[in-house]
Design a protein around this motif. Structure first.
Motif, PDB file in Angstrom:
ATOM      1  N   UNK A  28       0.955  -1.138   0.112  1.00 35.19           N
ATOM      2  CA  UNK A  28       0.157  -0.056  -0.012  1.00 35.19           C
ATOM      3  C   UNK A  28       0.954   1.223   0.165  1.00 35.19           C
ATOM      4  N   UNK A  29       2.017   1.231   0.654  1.00 37.93           N
ATOM      5  CA  UNK A  29       2.909   2.283   0.764  1.00 37.93           C
ATOM      6  C   UNK A  29       3.442   2.850  -0.409  1.00 37.93           C
ATOM      7  N   UNK A  30       3.688   1.467  -1.095  1.00 39.93           N
ATOM      8  CA  UNK A  30       4.635   1.664  -2.512  1.00 39.93           C
ATOM      9  C   UNK A  30       3.584   2.234  -3.366  1.00 39.93           C
ATOM     10  N   UNK A  31       2.332   1.805  -3.503  1.00 40.01           N
ATOM     11  CA  UNK A  31       1.339   2.457  -4.381  1.00 40.01           C
ATOM     12  C   UNK A  31       1.395   4.081  -4.185  1.00 40.01           C
ATOM     13  N   UNK A  32       1.290   4.404  -2.887  1.00 40.07           N
ATOM     14  CA  UNK A  32       0.965   5.812  -2.497  1.00 40.07           C
ATOM     15  C   UNK A  32       2.509   6.339  -2.918  1.00 40.07           C
ATOM     16  N   UNK A  33       3.596   5.910  -2.827  1.00 44.23           N
ATOM     17  CA  UNK A  33       4.699   6.344  -3.290  1.00 44.23           C
ATOM     18  C   UNK A  33       4.741   6.828  -4.665  1.00 44.23           C
ATOM     19  N   UNK A  34       4.298   5.947  -5.420  1.00 43.24           N
ATOM     20  CA  UNK A  34       4.122   5.797  -6.943  1.00 43.24           C
ATOM     21  C   UNK A  34       3.238   6.938  -7.173  1.00 43.24           C
ATOM     22  N   UNK A  35       1.902   7.081  -6.378  1.00 39.64           N
ATOM     23  CA  UNK A  35       1.008   8.140  -6.829  1.00 39.64           C
ATOM     24  C   UNK A  35       1.864   9.535  -6.481  1.00 39.64           C
ATOM     25  N   UNK A  36       2.684   9.724  -5.469  1.00 36.97           N
ATOM     26  CA  UNK A  36       3.182  10.996  -5.204  1.00 36.97           C
ATOM     27  C   UNK A  36       4.081  11.213  -6.427  1.00 36.97           C
ATOM     28  N   UNK A  40       7.462   1.548 -14.723  1.00 35.29           N
ATOM     29  CA  UNK A  40       8.823   1.156 -14.446  1.00 35.29           C
ATOM     30  C   UNK A  40       9.152   1.339 -13.138  1.00 35.29           C
ATOM     31  N   UNK A  41       8.593   2.259 -12.557  1.00 40.23           N
ATOM     32  CA  UNK A  41       8.688   2.520 -10.964  1.00 40.23           C
ATOM     33  C   UNK A  41       8.256   1.431 -10.240  1.00 40.23           C
ATOM     34  N   UNK A  42       7.080   0.980 -10.318  1.00 36.47           N
ATOM     35  CA  UNK A  42       6.454  -0.132  -9.716  1.00 36.47           C
ATOM     36  C   UNK A  42       7.254  -1.380 -10.200  1.00 36.47           C
TER      37      UNK A  42
END
Ligand SMILES: Cc1cc2nc3c(=O)[nH]c(=O)nc-3n(C[C@H](O)[C@H](O)[C@H](O)COP(=O)(O)OP(=O)(O)OC[C@H]3O[C@@H](n4cnc5c(N)ncnc54)[C@H](O)[C@@H]3O)c2cc1C
Length: 498
Positions: free
Chosen positions: A390-398, A442-444
C-alpha cells in the motif's frame, strides 16, 4: 490473402522471400483467406505498448492445420519466429502483441471446439478459442462449474491458464490437467491427463515421472492446441460477504482476513480492493472493500457468514460488514453483489458489465480506445507486507500523479497476487497521462522487486525482468538448454519469459 510470388531455390531466396514462400504454403494449408501478409502490425493495444513489427498472421482452424504450419516453418528455418495467442485479450500486458519484432502470429481464436465434456468425471477438453462464457454456459444447471476470471467473459480459458491467470477460485494453472501441444518440429503430443475412450481414469495431472504440463505454461517450447480442464464441484449454496475498512487499517484488516483464510473460513480467492479498484464494485469512497466467498451446503454458508460477521466486528478493523446485498433487492449494491456472487459460482456475465465499469470500454473496443496497464507482483500474505505494498502504491502516486487500482487476490494463506492497474487517457506516450502511466509502471517494477515482491506475469516491454529476477541455481541455464534442445532453430518466439 494477396497472391504471393513463388520463392526461388532456398539458397538464392532472401530471408523475406523465403518467409513469403512459407506463408504461401501455409495459405494452402489453412486457406488463402486465413493468411495475412504483409501486415502493418496487429493494430493498437490498450497498454499503448510499442506495436511490434509483424511479418504475417495465420489463422488456422484445427490442430492439424497448426501442426502443418509449424512443420512448414521448421522445415524452412526462416528468420521469423511464431507467436501464438488464443483470443488475444491479454490487455494491459501487451494484448495480442508478440514481445519480439518480426514474428509470424498464429491467431488460434478459430480453434474453438469444445471437444468433449464429462460433467460427472469433472473435466472438459477445450481448444484455445473457447471462451469462459461458452464453457460456463454449457455447465449451467449441472453439478459442475468453471473457475472463471474477472476479465471479459469472452476471453479464452486456455490462453489465460497458459499465462498463469487467476480465477475466482484459484490460479487457473491448477485447472490444467493435460495439454495438446505442437512442438517446434511439428510433432503433436499430449501431456498430463487425457480421457481414456475405453474406461474412466482418475483426473490426475502429473502421471508418472516428470510432470510435463507446466513445461508449456509461460513457455516457448510449443503451441498449445487443446487442454483438458478441470470442472469444479458446484456448491449447493454460496454467498459473498462484503466488508469495508479504512486505509489506515490495511495492516490490521488484512492480517485478520489472512487469519480467516488460514482457518478455512473462506472459499476461493478472497479479494481486497483499494479505494480506486473498489469503485467498480460500489465501494464506499475512501475505503478498502473485501469480498469473502463462503460456500457449501446452505447450513455451512449460514454458519460461515455468521462467524465472519462476528469476527469482523470483534476485530474492530472494519467499518462495515454485510452478507445480504445479493439477496436484498433494496440493498445499495444489489446488482453488483449479484454479479460478483454469480462469478464466484462459475457464471461469467456475458454483458461484461463489471469489466466495462473497470475499463470504461467494451472488450471489443478496448484496444482501439482504452488506456490500461497491469503490474502483477506476488506479495507474502501478511498484514505488514500488504501495508508495505500500500505504501509503495502511495509513493508511486506522489511521484507520478497516477492513482493505481490495487486488488489483493489471496492465493491461499501465504501468497497474495497483487494486481496493480492503471487506467489512463489515450494520449501521446511521451507526454501526458499515458507517458506518466508508463513511467509509473517502470517505477512499480523497481520498487516492488526491491522489496522482494516479484512479478509472476510480465508485460511485453519488461521481458528483461525475467533475467533480472532471482531464479534457482542453474535454473535459467537449464531452461535455455531445454529450449535449445527442443527448438534448436528457434521456430517458436522466445516470448515474455525467456
Ligand atoms: C478489467 C480486466 C480484468 C481482468 N481480470 C483478470 C483476472 O481476473 N484474472 C486474470 O488472470 N487476468 C485478468 N485480466 C487480464 C486478461 O484480460 C486475462 O488474463 C485474459 O484471459 C487474457 O486473454 P486471453 O484469455 O485472450 O489470452 P491470450 O491473450 O490469447 O493469451 C495470453 C498469452 O498466453 C500465451 N498463449 C495463449 N495461447 C497460447 C497457445 N495456444 N499456445 C501457446 N501460448 C499461448 C501467449 O503468450 C499469450 O500472449 C483482466 C484484464 C482486464 C482488462
Amino acid at each position: 490473402m494477396t497472391v504471393l510470388p513463388e520463392a526461388g531455390t532456398r539458397r538464392e531466396a532472401s530471408a523475406a522471400d523465403r518467409l513469403r514462400a512459407v506463408l504461401a504454403r501455409a495459405a494452402q494449408v489453412v486457406g488463402a483467406d486465413r493468411v495475412t501478409c504483409p501486415v502493418t502490425g496487429l493494430g493498437p493495444n490498450v497498454g499503448l505498448y510499442r506495436s511490434r513489427s509483424v511479418f504475417g498472421v495465420v489463422r488456422p482452424h484445427t490442430a492439424e492445420e497448426v501442426r502443418r504450419v509449424v512443420e512448414l516453418f521448421a522445415a524452412e528455418e526462416t528468420t521469423a519466429v511464431l507467436h501464438a495467442f488464443s483470443t488475444g485479450g491479454n490487455w494491459g500486458l501487451g494484448s495480442r502483441e508478440p514481445a519480439q519484432d518480426g514474428a509470424v502470429v498464429l491467431d488460434l481464436s478459430g480453434l474453438d471446439q469444445i471437444r468433449d465434456v464429462d460433467v460427472a468425471g469433472g473435466w472438459a477438453v477445450v481448444e484455445p478459442g473457447v471462451t469462459q462464457a461458452r464453457l460456463a454456459r454449457l455447465l449451467e444447471g449441472s453439478e459442475r462449474m468453471l473457475n472463471v476470471t474477472a476479465s471479459s467473459a469472452h476471453t479464452s480459458v486456455v490462453g489465460n491458464a497458459l499465462d498463469r491467470g487467476v480465477g475466482l477460485r484459484h490460479q487457473r494453472v491448477e485447472d490444467l490437467t493435460g495439454l495438446e501441444v505442437v512442438l517446434p518440429d511439428g510433432e503433436l503430443i499430449r501431456v498430463g491427463w487425457w480421457p481414456d475412450p475405453d474406461r474412466a481414469t482418475p483426473v490426475y495431472t502429473h502421471g508418472l515421472g516428470p510432470s510435463l504440463v507446466q513445461l508449456f505454461v509461460q513457455s516457448a517450447l510449443g503451441v498449445v492446441t487443446a487442454a483438458t480442464v478441470r470442472l469444479l464441484p458446484r456448491p449447493e449454496a454460496l454467498r459473498v460477504v462484503r466488508l469495508n475498512f479504512a486505509p489506515d487499517q490495511v495492516e490490521a484488516a488484512t492480517a485478520e482476513v489472512r487469519r480467516w483464510v488460514a482457518q478455512g473460513l473462506a472459499r476461493g480467492v478472497v479479494k481486497i480492493y483499494n479505494e480506486v479498484a473498489a469503485g467498480a464494485y460500489g465501494g464506499e469512497p475512501g475505503r478498502y472493500l473485501v469480498h469473502v466467498c463462503v460456500d457449501g451446503t446452505p447450513e455451512v454458508v449460514d454458519a460461515l457468514s455468521g462467524i465472519l460477521t462476528v469476527e469482523a466486528v470483534r476485530s474492530r478493523a472494519f467499518t462495515a460488514v454485510s452478507d445480504f446485498d445479493a439477496v436484498d433487492p433494496s440493498a445499495a449494491h444489489h446488482d453488483v453483489a449479484v454479479r460478483v456472487e454469480r462469478a464466484y459460482a462459475g457464471d461469467p456475465d456475458p454483458t461484461d458489465a463489471l469489466f466495462e465499469a473497470k475499463t470504461g470500454r467494451p472488450a471489443a473496443r478496448l484496444d482501439e480506445e482504452g488506456g490500461f496497464l497491469f503490474f502483477l507482483p506476488l506479495v507474502p500474505f501478511s498484514g505488514a507486507a500488504l501495508a508495505r505494498a500500500h505504501e509503495l502504491i502511495e509513493q508511486v502516486r506522489v511521484e507520478s500523479g497516477i492513482r493505481c487500482g490495487v486488488t489483493f487476490n489471496a492465493l491461499g494463506a501465504d501468497v497474495v497476487d497483487c494486481v496493480v492497474t492503471m487506467r489512463f487517457a489515450r494520449d501521446a506516450r511521451d507526454g501526458g497521462e499515458a507517458g506518466r502511466a508508463h513511467r509509473a509502471l517502470d517505477r512499480l517494477y523497481e520498487l516492488f522487486t526491491g522489496e522482494g515482491f516479484i512479478p509472476y506475469r510480465l508485460d511485453i516491454d519488461h521481458t528483461d525482468w525475467a533475467g533480472r529476477l532471482p531464479a534457482g541455481t542453474g535454473a535459467r541455464a537449464f531452461a535455455r538448454r531445454l529450449k535449445d534442445a527442443v527448438d534448436p532453430h528457434h521456430v517458436i518466439a522466445a516470448g515474455r519469459y525467456a
